[in-house]
Design a protein around this motif. Structure first.
Motif, PDB file in Angstrom:
ATOM      1  N   ASP A  11       0.803  -1.228   0.000  1.00 59.91           N
ATOM      2  CA  ASP A  11       0.000   0.000   0.000  1.00 59.91           C
ATOM      3  C   ASP A  11       0.836   1.278   0.000  1.00 59.91           C
ATOM      4  O   ASP A  11       0.359   2.338  -0.362  1.00 59.91           O
ATOM      5  N   HIS A  12       2.107   1.160   0.372  1.00 62.73           N
ATOM      6  CA  HIS A  12       2.898   2.381   0.574  1.00 62.73           C
ATOM      7  C   HIS A  12       3.566   2.898  -0.700  1.00 62.73           C
ATOM      8  O   HIS A  12       4.161   3.961  -0.672  1.00 62.73           O
ATOM      9  N   ILE A  15      -5.286  -0.111   1.901  1.00 68.72           N
ATOM     10  CA  ILE A  15      -4.280   0.274   2.900  1.00 68.72           C
ATOM     11  C   ILE A  15      -4.297  -0.754   4.029  1.00 68.72           C
ATOM     12  O   ILE A  15      -5.368  -1.180   4.484  1.00 68.72           O
ATOM     13  N   VAL A  16      -3.129  -1.116   4.512  1.00 65.65           N
ATOM     14  CA  VAL A  16      -2.984  -2.261   5.412  1.00 65.65           C
ATOM     15  C   VAL A  16      -3.977  -2.241   6.579  1.00 65.65           C
ATOM     16  O   VAL A  16      -4.628  -3.247   6.855  1.00 65.65           O
ATOM     17  N   HIS A  17      -4.119  -1.096   7.257  1.00 61.86           N
ATOM     18  CA  HIS A  17      -4.951  -1.124   8.465  1.00 61.86           C
ATOM     19  C   HIS A  17      -6.437  -1.180   8.137  1.00 61.86           C
ATOM     20  O   HIS A  17      -7.222  -1.707   8.908  1.00 61.86           O
ATOM     21  N   ASP A  31       4.014  -1.168  11.385  1.00 56.23           N
ATOM     22  CA  ASP A  31       3.537   0.171  11.053  1.00 56.23           C
ATOM     23  C   ASP A  31       2.891   0.719  12.323  1.00 56.23           C
ATOM     24  O   ASP A  31       2.117   0.016  12.973  1.00 56.23           O
ATOM     25  N   HIS A  58       0.525   2.633  12.953  1.00 53.62           N
ATOM     26  CA  HIS A  58      -0.931   2.757  13.059  1.00 53.62           C
ATOM     27  C   HIS A  58      -1.667   1.424  13.057  1.00 53.62           C
ATOM     28  O   HIS A  58      -2.885   1.369  12.871  1.00 53.62           O
ATOM     29  N   SER A 114      -5.516   8.405   3.721  1.00 45.82           N
ATOM     30  CA  SER A 114      -5.203   7.776   4.998  1.00 45.82           C
ATOM     31  C   SER A 114      -6.291   6.862   5.544  1.00 45.82           C
ATOM     32  O   SER A 114      -7.460   7.237   5.645  1.00 45.82           O
ATOM     33  N   CYS A 115      -5.845   5.722   5.972  1.00 49.95           N
ATOM     34  CA  CYS A 115      -6.729   4.759   6.618  1.00 49.95           C
ATOM     35  C   CYS A 115      -7.433   5.366   7.822  1.00 49.95           C
ATOM     36  O   CYS A 115      -8.537   4.961   8.164  1.00 49.95           O
ATOM     37  N   CYS A 127      -1.499   4.494   0.474  1.00 49.45           N
ATOM     38  CA  CYS A 127      -1.226   5.544   1.470  1.00 49.45           C
ATOM     39  C   CYS A 127      -1.056   6.935   0.842  1.00 49.45           C
ATOM     40  O   CYS A 127      -1.372   7.943   1.468  1.00 49.45           O
ATOM     41  N   CYS A 150      -0.597  10.497   2.681  1.00 50.10           N
ATOM     42  CA  CYS A 150      -0.415  10.240   4.113  1.00 50.10           C
ATOM     43  C   CYS A 150       1.027   9.832   4.417  1.00 50.10           C
ATOM     44  O   CYS A 150       1.566  10.184   5.453  1.00 50.10           O
ATOM     45  N   ILE A 151       1.651   9.101   3.506  1.00 47.18           N
ATOM     46  CA  ILE A 151       3.044   8.675   3.746  1.00 47.18           C
ATOM     47  C   ILE A 151       4.025   9.615   3.042  1.00 47.18           C
ATOM     48  O   ILE A 151       5.241   9.431   3.085  1.00 47.18           O
ATOM     49  N   ASN A 170      -2.728  11.555   9.478  1.00 47.16           N
ATOM     50  CA  ASN A 170      -2.476  11.594  10.910  1.00 47.16           C
ATOM     51  C   ASN A 170      -1.121  12.178  11.289  1.00 47.16           C
ATOM     52  O   ASN A 170      -0.812  12.321  12.457  1.00 47.16           O
ATOM     53  N   ARG A 187       6.918  15.782   5.701  1.00 46.97           N
ATOM     54  CA  ARG A 187       6.234  14.489   5.662  1.00 46.97           C
ATOM     55  C   ARG A 187       5.314  14.429   4.431  1.00 46.97           C
ATOM     56  O   ARG A 187       5.312  13.466   3.688  1.00 46.97           O
TER      57      ARG A 187
HETATM   58  S1  SF4 Z   1      -1.471   5.815   8.566  1.00 48.45           S
HETATM   59 FE1  SF4 Z   1      -1.062   6.614   6.530  1.00 48.45          FE
HETATM   60  S2  SF4 Z   1       0.930   5.768   5.972  1.00 48.45           S
HETATM   61 FE2  SF4 Z   1       0.167   4.561   7.716  1.00 48.45          FE
HETATM   62  S3  SF4 Z   1      -0.899   2.845   6.784  1.00 48.45           S
HETATM   63 FE3  SF4 Z   1      -2.451   4.430   7.111  1.00 48.45          FE
HETATM   64  S4  SF4 Z   1      -2.491   5.576   5.201  1.00 48.45           S
HETATM   65 FE4  SF4 Z   1      -0.633   4.370   5.199  1.00 48.45          FE
END
Ligand code: SF4
Length: 967
Positions: A128-129, A179-181, A216, A218, A489-490, A556, A559-560, A588, A594
């Motif tokens: 996802d990144h 996104i992973v989360h 990660d 989050h 962002s997740c 991401c 967000c990343i 976040n 960033r």
């Molecule tokens: S907080 Fe941002 S960078 Fe981290 S996994 Fe979620 S979207 Fe991706």
């Protein structure tokens, strides 16, 4: 499978059969401890400790100690926590797989079976990144960004496909899914897991809580679903995969009593920002936070997940919501099977863990109160997520930040500098890209500056950029102009209420005739395709598209920091006039560089507010009073005219949560992703390292691996590589973003035949230690106080002849100032000279996302110790995990109070085989004039197992020695 304390019991499964479990109520009945009075999060960890008690890694004493957790006492015991599964994202997951592959190569070189290196728990990696917003504001942005992503990352994806076939328990969710989360929340998490019984006389499977760690920060988002889990460094995750417990100091648990309910017009994001500010002030760093009370029970899981997501921002290890009927509703609504939902509910009821506790049920270490009815619309910024600003105070807060000193999180501008205006030429998709094969929303090529000046005298101030004569839209930018507006962002895209609110606001704005200035780079990147499904079905995506919030990817993105390039004319104007331009995003994190290297002011906010600020085009505005724009009827349009009501959002929510949509979209990823299928991959248990690859290289961690561990010894004659102030982030230490051509990493890539367009980001090159070591401390915004006034990864090199009282390059009698050069170059010279290095830092060293390369790169540069005023939790443990010694100054001692300037040398005295956790050591400072000072410091190796890791040179050599010895 043991039956310690007679805790092995039965409960009814969702299909009517019986399942086994280790019962916490039975543990209490056995008189082991007052288990039912413990915080829910502690009880879930206790279940793991009880179930995994084997007398070796986890002892009966560990069970007793945790079962008797007290709200307040000195915390000295560490908990061995064996998690049920592990999640990874690709930036951290690829280097982790590289390490596993390198361990297999090392095992093979030792003549053993490489299959002894195998994850013992399920591992899911979500790609996802990597996706970047190269294209935005157009209908084909998604496809083009995806194509670019696959082109750039082909070598990494080939490697991941090798990993999928080489390791039995390693699964990959390919790019373009989410996104992973959010994928974890909507799909991977089961809530309760089971393993087949190993005992013939116990035919039913063993059930246990879903717990995890992720690489990660989050990862905590899953706490919103009552699942214990948090972010760890890749190094710890590797150890966890290979059967080691994740060790952590027994935590305090802060209970947050929620009452009341959110008012009309207030979003879950506003609540998350309020909680972040409140808990930062309450100093919850390193603690569990557990939300309870009727207010918590009334929140839907998606709101809980938004709050839990931001635990790293408030500093907690977790932001946990206990399990209740809302969790079952969420599992059902997101397509989990009826059988699983019933088993889940029955299991937690049997454990006495079903239902959110009320006030008085549990004694927490500390209790805080929050009435949800007091939360107001908010944003956070411009540099830190805990700096919440009530929406009506935004203009004043921004203006104050402009003149506030940089040390106080301001921008240090003088009053007369505040009104610079620059003109730039922009057009949304007006032309095909000109300079780059992968161009962005395109802007004309500017004529030379002198040509422009001749044609266009400056209309506002003598400092302005003259307008361009090129096709496109001319826009003015100035301090506070919004240049990036990202629904990302997740944190927020997992929450349909705020995503639908953004769509509804866009609809009303379009209907009133408002539009977004093309100078604002707008994007929409959800963490799951489910979002697109409901935005399409409700027709709201059409309106978002009209404002430029076209879909750019499922990942991401902003967000990343993968915001993609800004137009060259915009970048030039920002740089030339040192503009404090702004981004608005539903992410976040917002520290400088960033989001984008050129954007200094970054504001976190809900998705509907992102749309609103994009429409306004600036952040120095009070949206509660100032019009957001002018409607097609010529009348001013205010935020209140566009803001959707709770009822409007609720009416659409049913569309968002349709189980069959989740089931359809989260199955057979490969079939839905032809580009992934087309990538060829190698096979076999051992990876065939390709020395020509600039993405994947065998790291040097096991190069001279021997079965005998080293000895703990004093460090002598160390030089300073850098001196930093407060809040140096892991992104300062090991940036994830773009690679500059002139940086050591950029030069290395060019020398290896990579053109600047194909540099990709540091984050995507974490499989190559050569790039990452060169990139350590290479963030363009890092400020090494040894080189005052200079930003970027530079230092001063002092050769051996610059030892105290010597004067190698200065006239006699003058202090030696050292030679200024990139940090990497200096580190390599020190390595050649055999000189160990230290880094000196202020408060919260290593704050920000968990990033194991921040520790790995530090190690590979030759840094033996980091001496800081305080450390962020994960980064401290990562330093130990890489064999780097974290030392902490005593209260009141700082680099400034010691007047350190980098000319000193250091001995670390007292470091020997008898080292104890948190022992005091002496930092002996020898100054250039020969003066010597002995400064007491605390060794931040916190636990006995960390002493072992340090002695072995890090976790990985420690685990490898254990596995090889057993084979
Ligand atoms: S907080 Fe941002 S960078 Fe981290 S996994 Fe979620 S979207 Fe991706």
């Amino acid at each position: 499978m043991h039956n310690l304390f007679n805790t092995l019991q039965k409960f009814e499964l969702g299909d009517g059969r019986q399942g086994s479990f280790h019962s916490l109520p039975a543990l209490e009945e056995a008189g082991v401890g007052p288990v039912s009075q413990l915080p829910v999060s502690i009880r879930l960890v206790l279940e793991s400790v009880l179930r995994n008690c084997d007398g070796k890694k986890v002892s009966e004493q560990n069970v007793r100690a945790l079962a008797n957790w007290k709200p307040t006492e000195t915390r000295t015991e560490e908990i061995p926590f064996i998690v049920a599964r592990i999640v990874l994202q690709d930036f951290t997951g690829v280097p982790l797989l590289v390490d596993l592959a390198a361990m297999r190569s090392a095992v093979q070189r030792l003549g053993k079976n490489p299959k002894i290196i195998e994850p013992l728990v399920p591992v899911d990696l979500v790609v996802d990144h990597s996706v970047q917003v190269d294209f935005a504001g157009s209908a084909d942005a998604l496809q083009k960004n995806l194509e670019m992503e696959f082109r750039r990352n082909r070598q990494r994806y080939q490697f991941l496909k090798w990993g999928m076939q080489a390791f039995d328990t390693f699964k990959v969710v390919p790019p373009g899914i989410g996104i992973v989360h959010q994928v974890n929340l909507e799909y991977l998490a089961k809530g309760v897991l089971s393993s087949p019984s190993p005992n013939a006389d116990l035919p039913s499977a063993i059930f246990y809580p879903d717990t995890l760690v992720g690489t990660d920060s989050h990862t905590t988002m899953i706490n919103g679903l009552g699942i214990v889990g948090w972010g760890v460094g890749g190094i710890e995750a590797e150890a966890g995969m290979l059967g080691q417990p994740v060790y952590f100091l027994t935590p305090d648990v802060v209970g947050v009593h929620l009452t009341g309910g959110l008012r009309e017009g207030v979003t879950a994001t506003d609540l998350a920002l309020t909680v972040t500010e409140m808990l930062r002030k309450a100093k919850v760093v390193g603690k569990f936070v557990e939300f309870f009370g009727l207010g918590a029970a009334a929140l839907p899981v998606v709101d809980r997940a938004t709050i839990a997501n931001m635990a790293p921002e408030y500093g907690a290890t977790m932001g946990f919501f206990p399990i209740d009927a809302e969790c079952v509703n969420y599992l059902r609504a997101t397509g989990r099977s009826e059988e699983l939902c019933l088993t889940y509910e029955n299991y937690y009821r049997a454990q006495g863990l079903f239902g959110i506790p009320k006030k008085g049920d549990i004694a927490y270490s500390q209790e805080l109160e929050l009435n949800l009815g007091t939360v107001v619309p908010s944003v956070a910024g411009p540099k830190r997520p805990q700096d919440r600003i009530e929406l009506p105070k935004m203009r004043d807060a921004f203006m104050k930040a402009m003149t506030r000193p940089v040390m106080d999180n301001g921008f240090g501008k003088r009053l007369e500098e505040l009104y610079v205006t620059a003109r730039v030429n922009t057009a949304r998709e007006a032309h095909p890209p000109i300079n780059h094969s992968y161009g962005h929303r395109k802007l004309g090529v500017e004529p030379s500056e002198s040509e422009m000046r001749d044609q266009h005298p400056a209309p506002h101030t003598s400092e302005q950029v003259p307008p361009s004569t090129f096709r496109g839209v001319q826009s003015e930018i100035r301090h506070g102009s919004v240049l990036i507006a990202a629904i990302t962002s997740c944190t927020n895209t997992s929450n349909p209420s705020v995503m639908l609110a953004a769509g509804l606001l866009a609809k009303k704005a379009v209907e009133r005739g408002l539009s977004v200035n093309p100078v604002v780079k707008t994007s929409l990147a959800p963490g799951s395709r489910v979002v697109s499904d409901y935005l399409d079905r409700t027709g709201l995506q059409l309106y978002l598209d009209q404002l430029g919030f076209n879909l750019v990817g499922y990942g991401c993105t902003t967000c990343i920091g993968n915001s993609g390039p800004l137009p060259a004319t915009v970048e030039d104007a920002i740089s030339k006039y040192d503009l404090v331009a702004a981004s608005v995003l539903s992410g976040n994190r917002n520290f400088e560089a960033r989001v984008h290297q050129s954007i200094k002011a970054n504001f976190l906010m809900s998705p509907p507010l992102v749309v609103a600020f994009a429409l306004a085009g600036r952040v120095d505005i009070d949206l509660s009073r100032d019009p957001i724009g002018t409607g097609k009827d010529g009348r001013p349009v205010y935020l209140r005219d566009l803001w959707p009501s709770l009822r409007e959002i609720r009416d659409l929510m049913q569309t968002a949560l349709q189980p069959e949509v989740y089931r359809r979209l989260f199955k057979d990823f490969a079939a839905q992703n032809p580009r992934w299928n087309e990538i060829p991959s190698s096979t076999g248990n051992i990876y065939g390292w390709d020395r020509r690859s600039t993405y994947i290289q065998e790291p040097p961690f096991f190069e001279k691996f021997q079965m005998q561990a080293g000895e703990i010894r004093e460090i002598k004659g160390a030089r300073t590589l850098a001196i930093f102030g407060d809040s140096v982030t892991t992104d300062h230490i090991s940036p994830a973003g773009s690679i500059k051509k002139t940086s050591p990493a950029g030069k290395y890539l060019i020398e290896n035949g990579v053109t600047a367009e194909d540099f990709n980001s540091y984050g995507s090159r974490r499989g190559n230690d050569r790039v990452m070591t060169r990139g350590t401390f290479a963030n363009v915004r890092v400020k090494n106080l040894m080189v005052p006034g200079v930003e970027g990864g530079v230092t001063r090199f002092f050769g051996r002849d610059a030892a105290p009282s010597a004067s190698a390059d200065g006239p006699a009698g003058r202090p030696h100032l050292g030679e200024q050069m990139p940090i990497y170059d200096a580190a390599m010279k020190y390595r050649t000279a055999g000189v160990p290095l230290v880094v000196i830092a202020g408060q919260e060293y290593g704050t920000g996302s968990s990033r194991d390369w921040a520790a790995k790169g530090t190690n590979l540069l030759g840094v033996k110790a980091v001496v800081a005023q305080s450390f962020e939790r994960i980064h401290r443990s990562n330093l130990v995990g890489m064999g780097v010694l974290p030392l902490q100054f005593k209260e009141g001692t700082t680099a400034q109070s010691l007047q350190l300037d980098g000319t000193e040398t250091y001995d670390i005295v007292g470091l020997d085989a008898n080292l104890k956790p948190q022992q005091d050591l002496t930092l002996k400072i020898t100054r250039q004039d020969g003066g010597v000072e002995a400064v007491p410091v605390r060794c931040r190796i916190d636990t006995p197992i960390e002493i072992d890791y340090y002695q072995h040179g890090g976790i990985l050599p420690y685990v490898l020695r254990q596995l090889v010895a057993r084979a």
